[in-house]
Design an enzyme around this catalytic site. Structure first.
Site, short mmCIF file in Angstrom:
data_model
loop_
_atom_site.label_atom_id
_atom_site.label_comp_id
_atom_site.label_asym_id
_atom_site.label_seq_id
_atom_site.Cartn_x
_atom_site.Cartn_y
_atom_site.Cartn_z
N GLU A 1 45.41 33.33 31.18
CA GLU A 1 46.73 33.78 31.59
C GLU A 1 46.93 31.79 31.27
O GLU A 1 48.82 32.11 30.83
CB GLU A 1 46.95 34.19 33.02
CG GLU A 1 47.20 36.08 33.15
CD GLU A 1 45.89 36.13 33.28
OE1 GLU A 1 44.92 35.66 33.27
OE2 GLU A 1 45.94 37.51 32.80
N PHE B 1 46.00 45.01 47.37
CA PHE B 1 44.66 44.84 45.82
C PHE B 1 45.65 43.95 44.90
O PHE B 1 46.90 45.00 44.56
CB PHE B 1 43.98 46.31 45.59
CG PHE B 1 43.52 45.73 44.52
CD1 PHE B 1 41.78 44.87 44.07
CD2 PHE B 1 43.11 45.54 43.02
CE1 PHE B 1 41.33 44.64 43.11
CE2 PHE B 1 43.04 45.50 41.77
CZ PHE B 1 41.23 44.79 42.12
N LYS C 1 55.86 46.09 40.45
CA LYS C 1 55.82 46.93 40.09
C LYS C 1 56.59 48.63 39.95
O LYS C 1 56.89 49.60 39.31
CB LYS C 1 54.09 48.76 39.77
CG LYS C 1 53.79 48.99 39.20
CD LYS C 1 52.25 48.86 39.28
CE LYS C 1 51.76 50.32 38.12
NZ LYS C 1 49.82 50.35 38.36
#
Ligand SMILES: Cc1ncc(C[n+]2csc(CCOP(=O)(O)OP(=O)(O)O)c2C)c(N)n1
Lengths: 572, 174
Positions: free
Chosen positions: A47, A109, A159
């Site tokens: 990244e 997570f 998300k």
């Protein structure tokens, strides 16, 4: 349309053609929607590569670069690149995935508070709470990134926000955006005061920074009318033609001695889009304290941050110069120019051609690069001695051709900067000037170059050392070369290393590019000419140079910029 | 109102008000810019204004170096969520703070404590066996003066809101 698709459509609406990114759990919806829009995605290999490619794209075009990473480690890998964009005012938008809203704050997570981590290194950031906010946020983010003093903006998107429906129109009126710079009500008075100081000066020097890159024509006109010599910072390189009669040189720690003399012995410094960085000023209190200061900057917080200006002008450099040029009298500063010319003659920047034994001099490589490309190539650099040689001896013909990590000084920036620039301007020849330390920091991005058939040219100056640190150790720490020798032996005793790792040429070939190792000065021209003919992918030229080559002149950190240490004579 | 700080310089309290958007994270952004320069915030009060979209932060900090503080303010002003920032140190302002003080008392001291309450136009808001809770509003120095008097009786606990301010309608001529 779900949130993910809305994001991509908003990017399109901003005119984005290419984004750099890497997928992961929290951005899968974004990648799922990618095929629905006409947007090129470049799959990087780490990244940080995406962050610097976005920056390379932005640095060479002035347009907003975009990078995407997943939550957690994807986001933290972006952080160095974000900080780099903040320091060098590079317009960028970073989109990170975040864990779903119900999971935030539970150490889920791959959850990391990226808006928190990046708080001091962004212009602004958003944690999107509601999919309906997406169009407004994205439009505002692009506006903020490029308006006023440009910089990075981060958008963290959970998300589940990417997955649910977004009904909001992606057509957001620009009138509703925050962060529009306020009008400077005192502009006319500020210009008048600045013009009065400039007209009254007999020994003025221009000090041109990165804020001048979009004001090249205005700068040329102003300098020519007022007849004022021009010096520049590392970030300002390219704003003024280096072969111009008024052009002096780069300022600062490894600037030309005569440029540092011209700024520290002038009676008025005209500072355009620069910020009195310590790598330019050395010790602030000895940085020409008598000189009057005209300081132009769009960021009001810069005016008086490090040096109190006698005449502040809060505007973009282009706006200020468009008003200043007619307000200032035509100048004839022959005596002062004569003085600067004398300094230049007495203490020139010397591009040594070769050592008597035929060993390659790095300075010469960069001079050769200017000659071969006519200064029309985009040149990115990494960080170290090679960066300073490039700044001293590569002469770009235009702004936005010289791309370098200035404020943060990030090793590893160079390769992705070069790639980002190539994706933005594939018609341009693109070179990377790097060192054997820096190149290994993001070498994985060679795969991107090979796969995209990007014919970028890597000029690797291999001195076996973390050269810039070694130079400091030589000069300030009794040659205690602690942990700067990259080869097999703890310290070199004159015999060549038995183990050279990596074999850069073999590595380049393993990635699928072409490579050549060059030892002798006589092969330099040939190698550069050959590299320029390669069009179907990246090419690496590894130049083996003397291990203890130094960058001269030098102002030690915190030293007096007016008294640089000149190159010792007779070191050949 | 100046006092010597531990570095030996003279520092002076500044009262700064920041008009910010009522959004998550704004407080951290503003406070971070003070922390970066090693500034400790003496008091901080944040609450809504008459406009529900905006909050006012009132910050009191000490500084030895006016230039550093003005630089911090310039950086705060750049934040997108910040509408305006004002240093009211040289201005005519109305400043108020509220404190709740729990003081130890017995039959012998109660009368003296209540007298302090009367003089400072404070209020007793709770009395229990051996303890009295006092509420006082006023400028900071008034509250400080009252606390000094109460100290000899034994302060058990205290909570202060931090100063909130508004500029006066008519400003002194400069
Ligand atoms: C990420 C990062 N780590 C460490 C440094 C400190 N540093 C500055 S220059 C330098 C040496 C660079 O070595 P190399 O890339 O081989 O270039 P050279 O100086 O030899 O030309 C180092 C370690 C840095 N600038 N960036």
């Amino acid at each position: 349309m779900n949130g993910a698709e809305a994001i991509l459509r908003c990017l399109q609406a901003e005119g984005v053609e290419v984004v750099f990114g890497y997928p992961g759990g929290a951005v899968i919806p974004l990648y799922d929607a990618l095929h629905k829009v006409d947007l090129r995605h470049v799959l990087v290999r780490q990244e940080q590569g995406a962050a610097f490619m976005a920056a390379g794209y932005a640095r060479t075009t002035g347009r907003v670069g975009v990078a995407i990473g997943t939550s957690g480690p994807g986001a933290t890998n972006l952080v160095t690149g974000i900080a780099d964009c903040y320091m060098d005012s590079v317009p960028t938008v970073f989109i990170t995935g975040q864990v779903a809203r119900p999971l935030i704050g539970r150490d889920s997570f791959q959850e990391v508070d990226v808006t928190g981590i990046t708080l001091p290194i962004v212009k602004h950031s958003y944690l999107v709470q509601d999919p309906e906010e997406l169009p407004q946020i994205i439009r505002e983010a692009f506006h903020l990134a490029r308006s006023g003093r440009p910089g990075p903006v981060l958008i963290d998107v959970p998300k589940d926000v990417q997955l649910v429906e977004c009904l909001a129109s992606i057509d957001v009126p620009t009138s509703e955006l925050r962060g529009t710079p306020t009008v400077n009500a005192s502009f006319d008075e500020q210009i008048a005061a600045a013009a009065a100081l400039i007209d009254a000066s007999t020994r003025p020097t221009l000090y041109v920074g990165g804020g001048s890159l979009d004001a090249a024509p205005e700068l040329l006109e102003f300098a020519e009318k007022t007849d004022i010599p021009v010096t520049w910072t590392l970030m300002g390189k390219g704003a003024f033609p280096e072969d111009h009669e008024l052009s002096v040189g780069m300022l600062g720690m490894h600037g030309a001695a005569y440029a540092n003399y011209a700024i520290t012995r002038c009676d008025t410094m005209i500072v355009l889009g620069a910020r009195f960085d310590d790598r330019v000023t050395g010790k602030l209190s000895t940085f020409n304290p008598e000189a009057k200061v005209v300081h132009v900057d769009i960021d009001a917080a810069e005016l008086g941050k490090n040096r109190f200006p006698d005449a502040p002008v809060n505007a973009t450099v282009a706006e200020a110069l468009r008003a200043l040029t007619p307000a200032c009298a035509s100048g004839d500063r022959a005596a002062w120019k004569q003085q600067v010319a004398e300094w230049k003659q007495r203490h020139p920047l010397v591009a040594h051609v070769a050592r008597p034994n035929g060993e390659i001099r790095p300075q010469h490589l960069l001079e050769k690069l200017t000659a071969a490309t006519g200064g029309r190539a985009i040149v990115s650099t990494d960080v170290g001695q090679h960066q300073m040689w490039a700044a001293q001896f590569y002469q770009p013909k235009e702004p936005r051709l010289f791309l370098t990590s200035g404020g943060l000084g990030t090793m590893g920036a160079g390769l992705p900067l070069a790639l980002g620039a190539w994706f933005a301007r594939p018609d341009r020849e693109v070179w990377l000037v790097t060192g054997d330390g820096s190149l290994q920091m993001n070498i994985q991005e060679l795969a991107v170059a090979v796969i995209a058939k990007a014919p970028i040219k890597i000029l690797l100056i291999n001195n076996g050392y973390l050269g810039m640190v070694r130079q400091w150790q030589e000069l300030f720490h009794e040659r205690n070369y602690s942990e700067t020798w990259l080869h097999d032996k703890p310290t070199p005793d004159g015999t060549p290393a038995d183990v050279l790792s990596p074999d850069f040429c073999a590595l380049m070939e393993a990635y699928g590019g072409k490579a050549r190792r060059v030892w002798s000065d006589q092969q330099v021209n040939d190698a550069i000419d050959w590299a320029r003919t390669v069009q179907d992918g990246p090419v690496l030229l590894e130049f083996i140079v003397n291990e203890e080559e130094n960058v001269w002149p030098m102002v030690p950190a915190g030293g007096d910029t007016g008294e640089p240490i000149l190159e010792p004579e007779g070191v050949e | 109102m100046s006092s010597a700080n531990k570095n030996g310089g003279w520092s002076r309290p500044h009262t700064i008000s920041v008009l910010v958007e009522n959004k998550p994270g704004v407080l951290t952004r503003v406070a971070g810019l003070f922390a970066r320069r090693g500034y400790n915030i003496d008091s901080l009060a944040v609450a809504a204004t008459d406009d529900p979209g905006l909050s006012r932060m009132t910050v009191v900090v000490q500084t030895k170096d006016e230039l550093v503080l003005s630089q911090i303010c310039a950086q705060v002003e750049k934040l997108v969520d910040v509408h305006s920032i004002n240093d009211h140190t040289e201005e005519a302002i109305v400043a108020r703070e509220l404190a709740l003080v729990k003081v130890r008392c017995d039959d012998a001291s109660l009368a003296a404590i209540l007298q302090i309450v009367t003089v400072f136009r404070a209020r007793t808001v709770d009395i229990a066996e051996g303890e009295v809770v006092i509420e006082v509003t006023g400028a900071r120095d008034k509250i400080d003066a009252m606390l000094r008097l109460l100290e000899r009786h034994g302060i058990v606990e205290m909570a202060r809101t931090g100063e909130v301010i508004l500029s006066r309608g008519v400003q002194p001529k400069t």
